[in-house]
Design an enzyme around this catalytic site. Structure first.
Site, PDB file in Angstrom:
ATOM      1  CB  CYS A  71    -155.499 -28.342 -55.821  1.00 16.13           C
ATOM      2  SG  CYS A  71    -155.305 -26.597 -56.308  1.00 16.13           S
ATOM      3  CB  CYS A  99    -113.116 -54.798 -59.425  1.00 20.08           C
ATOM      4  SG  CYS A  99    -113.096 -55.096 -61.213  1.00 20.08           S
ATOM      5  CB  CYS A 159    -101.488 -69.592 -38.301  1.00 20.21           C
ATOM      6  SG  CYS A 159    -100.129 -70.701 -38.678  1.00 20.21           S
ATOM      7  CB  CYS A 182    -103.637 -82.432 -31.812  1.00 19.47           C
ATOM      8  SG  CYS A 182    -104.820 -83.370 -30.808  1.00 19.47           S
ATOM      9  CB  CYS A 191    -101.901 -86.701 -29.803  1.00 19.70           C
ATOM     10  SG  CYS A 191    -102.249 -86.030 -31.453  1.00 19.70           S
ATOM     11  CB  CYS A 204    -101.340 -78.499 -43.320  1.00 14.69           C
ATOM     12  SG  CYS A 204    -102.147 -77.318 -44.437  1.00 14.69           S
ATOM     13  CB  CYS A 227    -103.414 -80.718 -47.404  1.00 19.15           C
ATOM     14  SG  CYS A 227    -101.819 -80.628 -46.522  1.00 19.15           S
TER      15      CYS A 227
END
Length: 481
Positions: free
Chosen positions: A111, A232, A285, A290, A293, A298, A301
């Protein structure tokens, strides 16, 4: 044995170490900041007596050698002066570390104030003297703003002397001392390969684990902090069993590079395979019905759901095209993309489903009181919902990473076994998830079935992780990339 292996940071008893119960589990121990500070003080006192150095100087020497006691003692005996200089202690100078009035003709080099008979000054044993206000401001900046503690040097020009704890105690406030000690503790953990801070927000615990970097292709060192966070130890990411750290790093990089593709396949809507109505997935899930219909299929897939509870279930496997279908470069490129999309789609779906399952549980929790009053069950008796929710979270986290793992696996008999275990766990999780989404007034009647399915999911997860961990350890898996 390496010196680092022998230099265990804390005195541990066998009862304190988490016992390894399964092949995929590793030994670890959790420490609080107070535990670490106690060990530091104990080590400093022990080494101080051996070296004949004051505790504050011994602490600097230990930090210089990253708290390796054996290495410090050996270097001190072989090349004492050189070690002291490198550590920032240097030669002793005939001056004492204390606050005193400015000597005649003194001017602070920071200073530039001089001729003040009431000015208080401070100098360490290096002899570089500054006014106390400047010294305090310098230390405050280093600790509070820069987060430095272990290597704060004297403010003198080109001085290598380290500010020791005894000098610092004379100059700073109690609040700053606490921050200084906290930073020293963090430095200690950062310097030890066998210690890591828990990455959970606002967690103050550190975890000790002796799995080394070179072992991370064979071992997935998942540890659990006292705050209940699983991570981890190798890479500090959230639990990613059964995938090893190098594979996880590679997978995340690939997903990042293919982000546009990933965004496309992770869309939240699909068309019904029968009537082509747009359907939104609003639960964990994968069993979809639908509304138009009533076709059951799934989500993953798009196959008929009735086949997913039979031997025809093959949703987790990627079916390679025959050689004739992949002859030219374009076909091979397309097949490579399809293969990646197969695994990424399932990886992302389990990640999303875990979040949706959790949302459903949070909504269900609010209705648990209603379940109590309508069924006569106690609060403890309805806790099976929480246990099921936790099992779903844990199993979906595991299933998510099984798809990253499977993407890099070369096909052989071990791959078939891995996918069979993956399939069994996935089917169990889907069954539990479907029960979990039932209306609250049906949950009481499903209690026994849900508890059984929860236990079954946990067992299937353990079987998958144990089998994978054992084969990883002995290097049986063959990798494609």
């Amino acid at each position: 044995m390496d010196i680092e292996d022998a230099d265990i940071p804390f005195d541990t008893q066998d009862k304190d170490i988490k016992p390894t119960k399964n092949s995929y589990e590793v030994d670890f121990k959790v420490y609080s900041p107070l535990d670490i500070q106690k060990y530091q003080s104990k080590t400093i006192d022990e080494v101080s007596q051996i070296l004949g150095q004051p505790p504050e100087a011994t602490a600097i020497l230990l930090r210089h050698t990253r708290w390796n006691k054996e290495r410090l003692i050996e270097q001190y005996m072989d090349k004492q002066e050189e070690l002291l200089e490198e550590a920032g202690l240097g030669d002793e100078v005939a001056t004492r570390c204390r606050i005193e009035k400015a000597p005649a003709g003194f001017m602070c080099e920071s200073c530039y104030i001089d001729d003040d008979p009431d000015m208080q000054t401070f100098a360490m044993k290096c002899g570089h003297r500054f006014c106390v206000d400047c010294y305090r401001q310098y230390l405050t900046t280093k600790i509070k703003d820069e987060g430095e503690a272990a290597r704060i040097k004297c403010p003198g020009t080109d001085c290598n002397r380290i500010v020791d704890s005894k000098s610092l105690d004379l100059l700073v406030t109690d609040q700053l001392k606490d921050r200084y000690q906290e930073l020293l503790t963090r430095t200690y953990v950062d310097d030890k390969e066998i210690l890591k801070w828990c990455p959970a927000p606002n967690c103050e615990f550190a975890v000790e684990c002796h799995v080394k970097q070179r072992d991370l292709l064979r071992i997935v060192p998942t540890v659990t902090c006292n705050c209940s966070h699983l991570f981890c130890f190798g890479c500090s990411l959230n639990d990613h069993q059964p995938a090893p750290c190098p594979l996880v790093k590679k997978w995340l990089k690939k997903c990042e590079d293919d982000s546009e593709t990933a965004n496309w396949i992770s869309a939240n809507t699909k068309e019904c395979p029968r009537c082509h109505s747009t359907i939104e997935k609003n639960g964990g899930c994968n069993h979809m019905t639908c509304r138009k219909c009533r076709h059951e299929f799934c989500w993953m897939c798009m196959g008929v759901w009735s086949e997913h509870g039979t031997s025809w279930y093959n949703c987790n496997r990627f079916e390679e095209k025959s050689g004739s279908e992949a002859r030219d470069a374009q076909a091979k490129s397309r097949q490579s993309l399809e293969r990646y999309l197969h695994y990424y789609n399932r990886y992302a779906n389990h990640e999303q489903s875990a979040k949706l399952d959790k949302d459903i549980y949070l909504k269900t929790e609010r209705k648990m009181t209603q379940l109590q009053s309508s069924s006569g069950m106690s609060w403890i008796e309805v806790q099976f919902l929480e246990q099921a929710s936790q099992a779903l979270q844990q199993c979906r986290q595991t299933l998510k990473w099984t798809y990253a793992f499977a993407y890099y696996l070369a096909r052989n008999n071990l791959t078939e076994i891995f996918e069979d275990n993956q399939k069994d766990l996935e089917m169990a999780v889907e069954n539990l998830s479907e029960m979990f989404e039932k209306p609250v007034d049906q949950l009481a009647g499903l209690k026994v079935e849900m508890m059984d399915k929860t236990s079954y999911c946990k067992r299937r997860r353990i079987i998958l992780l144990n089998d994978t961990a054992e084969n990883l350890k002995i290097g049986k898996f063959c990798w494609l990339y």
